[in-house]
Design an enzyme around this catalytic site. Structure first.
Site, short mmCIF file in Angstrom:
data_model
loop_
_atom_site.label_atom_id
_atom_site.label_comp_id
_atom_site.label_asym_id
_atom_site.label_seq_id
_atom_site.Cartn_x
_atom_site.Cartn_y
_atom_site.Cartn_z
N ASP A 33 -10.17 -4.11 -4.58
CA ASP A 33 -9.32 -3.16 -3.85
C ASP A 33 -9.50 -1.79 -4.77
O ASP A 33 -9.36 -1.68 -5.91
CB ASP A 33 -8.05 -3.59 -3.84
N SER A 41 0.96 -1.10 -0.12
CA SER A 41 0.05 0.00 0.02
C SER A 41 0.69 1.18 0.05
O SER A 41 1.78 1.39 -1.07
CB SER A 41 -0.88 -0.06 1.14
N HIS A 46 -7.84 -5.34 -0.41
CA HIS A 46 -6.86 -4.49 -0.05
C HIS A 46 -6.29 -5.12 1.36
O HIS A 46 -7.24 -5.02 2.27
CB HIS A 46 -7.13 -3.07 0.08
#
Length: 358
Positions: free
Chosen positions: A293, A198, A323
């Site tokens: 996601d 991320s 995610h």
């Protein structure tokens, strides 16, 4: 709420989660509800069950009314998953230089790895606002053991106390430290990869880009787990999956407003590396995305840009996951399967690099 009551509540939530995850598949399906199908993909039952339990517990966002509450919630979440410790890994606390001072770090080494080898400099996720060494300890242990490499996890400065480009500055300084001290870390300058998930995937990507442009030795590989690579554009996946799939549209705005409140800075290639004019000559990349996601489409777009500019790329989309799935390994099932595949691919990619140098 008194701390004793908080601990009891947390233990109750953890027990409920572990019990639910261990139920037979038909029972888990009954709890999770009918299959969720969006954009041609079907959400994994394990992911759907986890999201349902999260919803029932009242924890629906990664953001919070205050930064302190968001950080505390992330720390608590690490104690909810089943205990599945990764054995056979040595862990040493370190201090490494950042851009303005020392940073906490951890060096992970598989016990059977005694010779110099590959080192992964790892940056944790959390929107540049939350997350730390502890929140990603399991992930780093797992990658170290199952990819057969050393991992140096770095705790860079967080926003809003330290805003853009502080995280990038620290990430690049930590990479430079690893290159300059490779032998002491059990590696060599040409055998140092960068990686993260991320926001950490963003930092790994921008470090790889700026290392190549600044004359530093290029990383041997970029491991980019559902990376954020463009802070200027809302893509279709954000519209499709911006609510109900762990990372929400609101969370993304909250994180970015803390890290880069000046909208005019968000196109800077130290943040939105996808917008860089030229990606030629960058390190090979392993780009992982998740089908449910909000960041899916920008991760895919970055993999495509890299390939168009001649950079070797392995692109893998786990179509049925959400995610943050790499942090959910201890939930088992589909999450564990995905992490074993990622570690195996990372091991193979790094081994191929070594073979090509012989």
């Amino acid at each position: 709420m008194p701390k004793a009551i908080e601990r009891v509540a947390l233990q109750a939530q953890a027990l409920a989660l572990r019990t639910a995850l261990a139920l037979p598949s038909p029972v888990r399906r009954a709890i999770a509800g009918p299959p969720i199908r969006i954009d041609g993909g079907e959400l994994a039952l394990d992911a759907q069950l986890l999201l349902k339990l999260q919803h029932l517990s009242g924890h629906r966002n990664l953001s919070a009314p205050t930064v302190e509450l968001a950080r505390a919630a992330m720390l608590q979440s690490t104690h909810l998953l089943p205990k599945a410790p990764v054995s056979g890994v040595s862990v040493g606390e370190r201090r490494v230089p950042g851009a303005t001072g020392e940073l906490a770090a951890r060096l992970y080494r598989p016990l059977q790895l005694t010779e110099p080898g590959e080192l992964l400099v790892f940056y944790h996720g959390g929107g540049f606002v939350i997350g730390d060494l502890e929140s990603h300890d399991d992930m780093c242990r797992f990658l170290a053991k199952h990819a057969g490499i050393r991992v140096l996890s770095v705790e860079y400065r967080l926003a809003p106390e330290s805003r853009f480009p502080a995280a990038f500055d620290d990430a690049l300084a930590a990479y430079r430290y690893a290159v300059d001290n490779a032998a002491a870390l059990g590696s060599s300058p040409e055998a140092i990869a960068v990686g993260g998930d991320s926001a950490g995937g963003n930092l790994a990507a921008v470090v790889a880009y700026h290392a190549a442009r600044s004359g530093l030795p290029k990383p041997s590989l970029q491991l980019l787990l559902y990376p954020a690579v463009d802070a200027t554009k809302r893509r279709r996946s954000r519209e499709l999956f911006g609510e109900g799939f762990l990372l929400t549209d609101r969370d993304m705005d909250w994180f970015m407003d803390h890290y880069a409140p000046d909208v005019g800075e968000r196109g800077d290639d130290r943040l939105s590396v996808l917008l860089a004019e030229d990606l030629t000559g960058l390190s090979p990349a392993y780009v992982v995305t998740a089908g449910f996601d909000p960041l899916r489409d920008e991760g895919r777009a970055y993999a495509e840009r890299l390939a168009e500019d001649g950079v070797p790329v392995i692109e893998r989309c786990f179509d049925d996951l959400i995610h943050g799935f790499a942090s959910l390994r201890r939930a088992g099932g589909r999450f564990g399967e995905a992490m074993f595949e990622i570690a195996g691919t990372l091991r193979a990619a790094l081994a191929l690099r070594v073979d090509q140098q012989r």
